[in-house]
Design a protein around this motif. Structure first.
Motif, PDB file in Angstrom:
ATOM      1  N   GLU A 141      16.408 -26.354  75.173  1.00  0.00           N
ATOM      2  CA  GLU A 141      15.868 -25.083  75.467  1.00  0.00           C
ATOM      3  C   GLU A 141      14.253 -25.350  75.329  1.00  0.00           C
ATOM      4  N   HIS A 170      19.753 -20.978  78.086  1.00  0.00           N
ATOM      5  CA  HIS A 170      20.622 -20.095  78.100  1.00  0.00           C
ATOM      6  C   HIS A 170      20.866 -19.211  79.409  1.00  0.00           C
ATOM      7  N   GLU A 183      22.259 -11.401  79.370  1.00  0.00           N
ATOM      8  CA  GLU A 183      21.385 -12.556  79.800  1.00  0.00           C
ATOM      9  C   GLU A 183      20.175 -11.463  80.246  1.00  0.00           C
TER      10      GLU A 183
END
Length: 283
Positions: free
Chosen positions: A181, A214, A264
């Motif tokens: 991330e 993500h 998202e």
């Protein structure tokens, strides 16, 4: 080791130690294994790791980079037992950056970038991958760091820190880079520019890059290969088109793709708001 493999797990088991928490009956909670006699291998390249939280992405990268040691079995990285190497040799083979890394240093960004470039694998001699400039000058430009070169690390916003970390990982020159991330708090266009450059860097320097993120849209656009993690510890590996089917994503995340897409978009909007707030407060 399998032909052309970069990472190979051989009968690997790993579980995190108990953290002292107890169930409603007062019994100690024993964490379930993240990997249980797992065997598998993947080649080098630019690989995006995707899947729901708790599916094992971070643990996979920490084991593959030698930052965690398996309870049993062996993890090989470029034909080396990565966990057995000393810290210096381990860093030459694998660099690791992750979200919310903290630093105590007040050294200026310019000094730290120069130090990493000069004292890493590249010894300050690498050329830029897109121009005739030095790699140092190029990453400063690509990751938009010219405005913070005279700042200390603890003066930086979250997004600025992440961009500095990305620059560190390019400048050090390890054979592989593991990024957990790393795009946190960066603006959307900064994320796209960073990923485009990291992909070019991986291709032109033959560096293996494994990145967990993500944002599925970014994985589709930039990843060469995808490793999809399921909560039951299954994995799928292949190109974005092969792996990121509606059926596979719904199975992995447990929600319809339309809902996943909406989530998202909302997450992207929230992160942009956080980034803007951080930038405003830092000014």
């Amino acid at each position: 080791m399998s032909q052309n493999s970069c990472i190979e797990f051989s009968d690997v088991s790993f579980a995190y130690p108990p953290d002292g928490s107890k169930d409603e009956n007062g019994n100690a909670i024993i964490p379930s294994p993240v990997f249980d006699h797992f065997t598998g291998s993947i080649p080098a390249g630019f690989t995006s790791l995707i899947g729901p939280n708790g599916s094992g992405k971070s643990t996979f990268m920490m084991l593959a980079s030698g930052r965690l040691v398996p309870d049993s079995g062996k993890v090989m990285l470029f034909d080396q037992d990565i966990a057995s190497l000393d810290e210096q040799k381990k860093n030459l083979v694998a660099s690791v950056i992750y979200q919310n890394m903290e630093f105590e240093s007040d050294d200026k960004v310019s000094s730290l970038l120069g130090y990493v470039f000069s004292n890493g694998v590249l010894k300050g001699n690498a050329k830029a991958i897109r121009t005739d400039a030095s790699l140092l000058d190029e990453v400063i430009d690509v990751f938009e760091l010219s405005g913070v070169l005279d700042h200390g690390l603890r003066q930086l916003s979250k997004g600025e820190i992440q961009r500095v970390l990305l620059a560190f990982s390019m400048l050090y020159g390890s054979a592989s880079i593991f990024m957990d991330e790393p795009l946190f708090a960066m603006e959307w266009e900064q994320k796209k520019n960073a990923l485009a450059y990291i992909r070019d860097y991986a291709e032109k320097t033959k560096t293996a890059v494994f990145i967990s993120m993500h944002e599925l849209d970014l994985t589709r656009e930039f990843a060469e290969k995808v490793l999809l993690f399921y909560l039951n510890r299954d994995m799928d590996y292949g190109t974005p088109d092969e792996v990121m089917t509606d059926a596979s994503l719904e199975k992995a995340y447990g929600v319809p793709v339309a809902m996943l897409k909406k989530s998202e978009d909302m997450t992207r909007e929230t992160l942009n708001q956080i980034s803007s707030a951080i930038t405003t407060s830092a000014e």
